[in-house]
Design an enzyme around this catalytic site. Structure first.
Site, PDB file in Angstrom:
ATOM      1  CE  LYS A 110      -4.664   0.634   1.455  1.00 55.20           C
ATOM      2  NZ  LYS A 110      -5.739   0.443   2.372  1.00 55.20           N
ATOM      3  CE  LYS A 189      -4.335 -15.834  -5.570  1.00 49.43           C
ATOM      4  NZ  LYS A 189      -4.359 -15.006  -4.447  1.00 49.43           N
ATOM      5  CE  LYS A 192     -13.039 -10.994  -1.260  1.00 53.14           C
ATOM      6  NZ  LYS A 192     -12.765 -12.341  -0.787  1.00 53.14           N
TER       7      LYS A 192
HETATM    8  P1  ADP Z   1      -9.324 -12.592  -2.557  1.00 56.45           P
HETATM    9  O1  ADP Z   1      -7.998 -12.603  -3.282  1.00 56.45           O
HETATM   10  O2  ADP Z   1     -10.448 -12.924  -3.472  1.00 56.45           O
HETATM   11  O3  ADP Z   1      -9.561 -11.310  -1.765  1.00 56.45           O
HETATM   12  P2  ADP Z   1      -8.664 -13.758  -0.028  1.00 56.45           P
HETATM   13  O4  ADP Z   1      -7.321 -13.114  -0.027  1.00 56.45           O
HETATM   14  O5  ADP Z   1      -9.698 -13.283   0.940  1.00 56.45           O
HETATM   15  O6  ADP Z   1      -9.267 -13.754  -1.502  1.00 56.45           O
HETATM   16  O7  ADP Z   1      -8.480 -15.332   0.126  1.00 56.45           O
HETATM   17  C1  ADP Z   1      -8.530 -16.056   1.315  1.00 56.45           C
HETATM   18  C2  ADP Z   1      -7.730 -17.321   1.097  1.00 56.45           C
HETATM   19  O8  ADP Z   1      -8.282 -18.044  -0.034  1.00 56.45           O
HETATM   20  C3  ADP Z   1      -6.270 -17.041   0.712  1.00 56.45           C
HETATM   21  O9  ADP Z   1      -5.405 -17.002   1.793  1.00 56.45           O
HETATM   22  C4  ADP Z   1      -5.920 -18.223  -0.175  1.00 56.45           C
HETATM   23  O10 ADP Z   1      -5.488 -19.304   0.616  1.00 56.45           O
HETATM   24  C5  ADP Z   1      -7.239 -18.610  -0.807  1.00 56.45           C
HETATM   25  N1  ADP Z   1      -7.338 -18.134  -2.208  1.00 56.45           N
HETATM   26  C6  ADP Z   1      -7.887 -16.985  -2.639  1.00 56.45           C
HETATM   27  N2  ADP Z   1      -7.838 -16.902  -3.992  1.00 56.45           N
HETATM   28  C7  ADP Z   1      -7.254 -18.030  -4.417  1.00 56.45           C
HETATM   29  C8  ADP Z   1      -6.913 -18.561  -5.709  1.00 56.45           C
HETATM   30  N3  ADP Z   1      -7.203 -17.912  -6.828  1.00 56.45           N
HETATM   31  N4  ADP Z   1      -6.310 -19.751  -5.765  1.00 56.45           N
HETATM   32  C9  ADP Z   1      -6.016 -20.442  -4.634  1.00 56.45           C
HETATM   33  N5  ADP Z   1      -6.297 -20.014  -3.407  1.00 56.45           N
HETATM   34  C10 ADP Z   1      -6.912 -18.822  -3.280  1.00 56.45           C
END
Ligand code: ADP
Ligand code: TRP
Length: 326
Positions: A110, A189, A192
């Site tokens: 950030k 990847k 969100k």
């Molecule tokens: P986002 O990237 O959608 O905000 P988070 O960071 O909240 O998702 O994800 C929570 C957990 O879900 C991460 O620590 C990771 O282990 C898993 N995760 C999220 N996106 C992926 C992905 N595309 N592939 C594999 N694991 C993922």
């Protein structure tokens, strides 16, 4: 084994969250102590609309239960229902060196982008350390992106233990299978933050629409195609057996199959995988009082453990009398 992990209620869970985290948490439930919580205090660093946060927390609980988290084998609770965790955060903060937090990636990224960070984001890893140390957790299943935070947790526990009595248990990260990195509708990847997610629970119609939006190249139906270069096939692999994959791959390579057909195969495979969970979720949506009871019961179990640990910590650092020697 005392397993603990948390997941932030920052939006609807997607396939990436399931294959990358939730599925693996569920596989570990039933250990001597398995605690899973909805990290609502952490989510406050990004979600600033109260109604959205409330809805996200509720959706997270419903999703986790529908996917197979079993309250008889694991303790599911809301992070904020255990206020001891914020007390432990403060106690840890008093021994946290600034440089330890300055190098943590969420804050560093950030700052590098010139975005102002608040103290919540800066001290986020200390709250996470408190989450882990609060329950004497020794195994923490997390994605690769969270390993740095487990290192911070170990550092803080070690420092606390060496300044005071040995009262905190050093945890180990259990790094979740990184081959499960799930791609999104654009082939990057799934996340969100990239707007390329496919939510776990959606109406069949919307699910179909999302799957149809997965980017493919412009090859015609007749063209020979490479399954390994195709996001539809990459996702299909998550939902299918080796034989099913080999069959679809050979149709890609033979030509004569359009991407629409591959997308249909993916849709069918996802329905087969999540159909029962979808029904469980619909059922749970009509039983929100029961879901609340599950969360309350989880908080009660978690708090009993948290009180035991906080007493130990308070007396170690001089806030309370030492317990009488036995
Ligand atoms: P986002 O990237 O959608 O905000 P988070 O960071 O909240 O998702 O994800 C929570 C957990 O879900 C991460 O620590 C990771 O282990 C898993 N995760 C999220 N996106 C992926 C992905 N595309 N592939 C594999 N694991 C993922
Ligand atoms: N920071 C984690 C994430 O974004 C969520 C989390 C909060 C967590 N506290 C935790 C994970 C404690 C494991 C242990 O994914």
């Amino acid at each position: 084994m005392k397993v603990l992990s948390g997941i932030q209620p920052t939006g609807r869970f997607h396939w990436g969250n399931y294959f990358g985290a939730i599925q693996q948490y569920i596989a570990m439930q039933g250990s001597e102590q398995s605690y899973y919580f909805i990290a609502d205090l952490h989510a406050l660093t990004t979600v600033r609309e109260p109604d959205v946060l409330r809805q996200n927390i509720q959706d997270s609980a419903l999703d986790l239960l529908a996917l197979g988290l079993d309250p008889a084998r694991a303790t599911l609770f809301r992070q904020s229902d255990v206020p001891e965790v914020t007390e432990l955060t403060w106690l840890l903060m008093t021994i946290t060196q600034m440089h330890l937090l300055e190098k943590c990636h969420a804050f560093k990224d950030k700052k590098a982008k010139g975005i102002a960070a608040d103290a919540g984001l800066f001290t986020y890893p200390v709250l996470m350390a408190a989450d882990i140390l609060m329950y004497d957790s020794d195994v923490v299943p997390v994605g690769q992106d969270q390993v740095q935070h487990i290192e911070v947790t170990r550092d803080l526990a070690q420092r606390f233990n060496s300044l005071y009595d040995e009262c905190l248990v050093l945890p180990n990260a259990h790094v979740l299978d990184s081959s499960a990195k799930v791609v999104g509708t654009d082939g990057e990847k799934m996340s969100k933050s990239y707007g390329n997610t496919i939510p776990l629970f959606d109406t069949p119609k919307r699910l179909k629409k999302q799957i149809n939006q997965i980017k493919t190249d412009s090859k015609t139906v007749e063209d020979v195609k490479d399954p390994e270069q195709c996001a539809v096939f990459t996702l299909y692999k998550l939902f299918s057996t080796d034989e099913q994959q080999a069959e679809l791959a050979s149709r890609y390579r033979a030509g004569g199959m359009g991407y629409g057909e591959a997308k249909n195969a993916l849709y069918e495979a996802t329905m087969a995988k999540f159909g029962a969970a979808f029904e469980r979720r619909t059922d749970l949506e009509g039983r929100t009082d029961d879901v609340e009871d599950i969360l309350q019961a989880g908080a009660k179990t978690a708090r009993t453990k948290a009180r035991e640990v906080i007493e130990r910590v308070r007396s170690a650092c001089g806030l309370k009398q030492k317990p009488a020697a036995i």
